[in-house]
Structures are given as C-alpha cells and as structure tokens.
Design an enzyme around this catalytic site. Sequence first.
Site, PDB file in Angstrom:
ATOM      1  N   THR A  57      -4.548  -5.381  11.129  1.00  0.00           N
ATOM      2  CA  THR A  57      -3.194  -5.256  11.372  1.00  0.00           C
ATOM      3  C   THR A  57      -2.373  -4.215  10.530  1.00  0.00           C
ATOM      4  O   THR A  57      -2.955  -3.799   9.632  1.00  0.00           O
ATOM      5  CB  THR A  57      -2.597  -6.622  11.644  1.00  0.00           C
ATOM      6  OG1 THR A  57      -1.343  -6.317  12.302  1.00  0.00           O
ATOM      7  CG2 THR A  57      -2.397  -7.297  10.213  1.00  0.00           C
ATOM      8  N   GLY A  69      -4.544  -8.200   6.848  1.00  0.00           N
ATOM      9  CA  GLY A  69      -5.487  -8.430   6.534  1.00  0.00           C
ATOM     10  C   GLY A  69      -6.132  -9.920   6.789  1.00  0.00           C
ATOM     11  O   GLY A  69      -6.791 -10.577   6.069  1.00  0.00           O
ATOM     12  N   GLY A  70      -6.169 -10.201   8.105  1.00  0.00           N
ATOM     13  CA  GLY A  70      -6.602 -11.675   8.590  1.00  0.00           C
ATOM     14  C   GLY A  70      -6.422 -12.742   7.767  1.00  0.00           C
ATOM     15  O   GLY A  70      -5.198 -13.265   7.600  1.00  0.00           O
TER      16      GLY A  70
END
Length: 537
Positions: free
Chosen positions: A337, A419-420
Amino acid sequence: MTKNTMSGFTAPHYAAAQVGNAILEKGGTAIEAMVAAAASVAVEYPHMNGLGGDGFWLISEPGKAPVGIDAAGIAAKNATPAYYKGLNAIPERGGKAALTMAGAVSGWQKALEISAQWQTPLPLGTLLDTAVNQAIWGIEVTQSLSDASFKTFDTLAGDPAFDQFLIKGKALKKGKIVKLPKLAETLKHLAEAGLDDFYRGETAAKLAADLRAAGSPVTLEDFHNYEAKLVEPLSVTTSKGTLYNLPAPTQGIASLLILALYDRVWQQGSDDADMVHLLIECTKQAFIKRNRYVTDPSRLSVDLQTLLSPESLQDMQQHIQLESAQAWPHPAIPGDTIWMGACDSEGRMVSYIQSLYWEFGSGVVSPSTGIVWNNRGTSFSLDTSSHQYLQPGLTPFHTLNPAYAELNDGRRISYGTMGGEGQPQTQAALFARHVYHNQPLDKSIALGRWLLGRTWGDVSHNLKVERDVNDYVGEALRSRGHDMVVVEACNELMGHAGAVVRHPDGSTQAATDPRSDGKAFATASSVSTVSAGQGEI
C-alpha cells in the site's frame, strides 16, 4: 524534515508530495490536497495502489472529533463460495482474484463532500490535472517499481493489457520512462464527468465489461450499489494523549493496542534494547487479538473498542516480560500500500492510505481504462469455519490503517506507513521514538526498524531487523529468545513511513522515509532526511 510553517504534506513518492503541496499552496484543503496526491501516486506508484484499489481516511478538523471514511470494496454479488467450487483457496492472481469492488474513488468523493463544507471547493479538474499529465508524459521507473516488475514478470506478463507496465515486453528497469495513456484518458474523463462516473457512468460500464472478460465475478450492478461510508474511529487515551485509528475490517485495533500497551510498560526499560523488545512483545499481544477478532463489521464477536479498556489492557500486559520473548509465530497477513499525510493552513489534517493489496493487485488490467484491479478479496477464506469465510457483500480483512493522535501538549500528529504486518509496528516505532523518547521526527522515521511477521513481498513469519539495529541491540534481543533474521539497513521491506505534526502555535513539521522515493513539504521550507546511527533507536 520541514518545520515552522502553517501547512505540510508527506508522501512516499516525491511527485505525489509535490502535487499535494501545490494544492495547499493554492489555498486548497488538506482533503483536496490528498485527493490530488492520491491520483498522482496512483500513476507514479502503479504497483502499490490505484483507482482499482481501496482507501481509508482519518480526517481531523481542529476542535472536533476526527471522522473516518471506510472505502473498502465489498465482495461482488456473484463472489460466492460456489463460484470457487473445487478450489482450496481464492486464486491470488487473475480474474477470480478480482472479486471485490474498488472503493478508493468513492472514498475520494466522500472526502471531498466534507471538504466542500469547509470552503468553496477547487474544481475537480484542478485536483486531477497533474496526475493526467504525469500519465501522458510518462513516469520514471523507481527502484521499487522495477523490483515489483521483475518479481511479478513471470506471473503477470503475457496479458496484452499488462503490456503498459512493460517496455518492449520486458520488465521495467530503474530510470526508464513508462507512459500510461489509457489511465490518463480515464482520469481526464473523471475530471469532466465527476467521480461518481466510476460507479454509475461510462467508466463503470467499461470496467464491468473488462472485468467480465477477465473472468471476474464483479458486475455492473456491483458498481451501481457501492458507496464508501463514514465511520467512527476507534480511540484510546494514554498518558500522552488520545490516539485514533480505523475500526474493522482494518487492523487499526492492532496499532492502537501496541501503543496502549507500550504506554503501560515503557518505563520498565532503560536502554534501546528494552524499547525494541517491549514494542515487539506489545505487538505480539496486539496481533493475537487482531487475528482472533477482526473481520467484516457485521461478523464481529466483540466490540473492538472494549479491547482497549483498562481491564483488557491489563490482562494483555501480564503476558509481556522485560527479560524474555513470548513464543511466536501466530498466523500473519501480507499486504502492500501507500500512506500519505496532510495539514492545511487552517490546521485541518488528513491521514490516508490507499492500496491494491499485492504488487499490481490481481494483475487484471482493464484494457479500456488502464486501471489495475485489486486482489484484496484473496483475504477471504473458503473454509466454512473461518471468520473470514467468503460471503457476497462483506469486506475482507484489511491491513490498511491510517493513524492520528492528539497529544496532551497540544500537538496533533497524522502518521502512517505501507507494509502489511509492518504497518502497526512501524507506526508504533516512530510514535514511541518521537513522543516517548523525544527523538526528532525525521530521526524517528529514519532510524533502524524491525518487523515481526510478514510484510509486502515476503512470506516468513520471524523477526526481521535492519542491520544497524542488529549491530547495537541484536545480542540483547537474541538473549531474550527472539528468533531473528538480519536484513540490510534502510530496507524497503520495513515500509514507507511518514508523519505530519501540527504544533499548538500553528507551525507544522513533515517528514518522510528514506526507504521510499518520497518527499515531505511544509510551505517555503526545505527537506532533509537522516540515516540511522548506532545507539539512536
């Protein structure tokens, strides 16, 4: 870092930051600046985000409670378990991976409705014009885009529509120029027809036809029925102030839990190793709760706000030990993202995040619009016992979570990262350094970081630390039982963080991450970034 000005903007790509800042300089609102930058970064970072993805907003107007916008796409009407009969999981790429609506553009529209209540709006064409021109003139391939191109080439190349992200059929190399004429046409059309055209106009019809041809279950009816919605943020009050984040289906609860727990234990620490260790242990407790409870809002078995109660935090705190690490792993969730932050001259602030999920999302590119469709729906499960079980009309789990805080000393902070799994951890690291340990804003972002679990483009679940962190606290962490892997310093694996701080006197600071291609602006000021130094965590 920039400071001592009335407005600020930060983005992980310098062109998007310039666009956002330009709108602020025209007198636009923080929301208008963010929409302009969101369109720009969709062009400049097409592997990470786009009009075919999702978005989440936290919007703060001085003296008022923040409001959130949930622009998460829902599963298509035809995206039933029967549609995936014979499969153990939803495919990661291709038409069947493109099963949820794209909410980002509806989120832009909903945010601009709020902005229009503040002041006379700028024309939509003014907001989208630079993004249109960027797509026409071409974008310079960054290292991040090049890495994603080479990583996905074998999987995604071969579809003629994907050729716009290749040069002569080959993966993109850093420094090359890529033009996106179809996307430019789409953005120009939306500027003229209005953003609602994406869902109920010519653009919607084109997208629905292209998705159908690609084998997606998304139909024109799904476009017609979609609208982003206003939501009340989750919040928690700590010794430093009140922190806000988004409710389900995001992992915003995890971000708040980490810092709420750290607020209770940070004074146990006496050095850098203690700080890192305690933040990691707080992360573990937060992730256990997140994995257990977060799902579509209609399926929640608990009110997530209750997890932030003193009693709940006290129970989690009992599992955090200063001298030893809790056994890990627990299941992890990947993601990809961009995050951006803004503050306008009136002190109105935005924390915004926009995503396709994986690099280039589902890999489905609409030939008639140039839009890449997300694969967020792969977060659904086909296991009937899972609380992520696929059902039409529901939202999948989202790693996306923009953060915002109002401190007791009068500062207001918009902050976040991509970054999840790393998003809440990086948020906690930069916030803890800046607010609890009084590091300068730019250092708080640039100094060495760590990551527990998976992040974008990664599959392992262990603790990853950047080399500079390992050099001065690695032995102390290993001695407490942390299973660690060392990665290179200033590593994109750790996300692209940023922050904007508004001070009580009206001055503003903005900082961006040296791990990104970003830039931070505060009007008429210069920007600098710093590298991590030993002993400064």
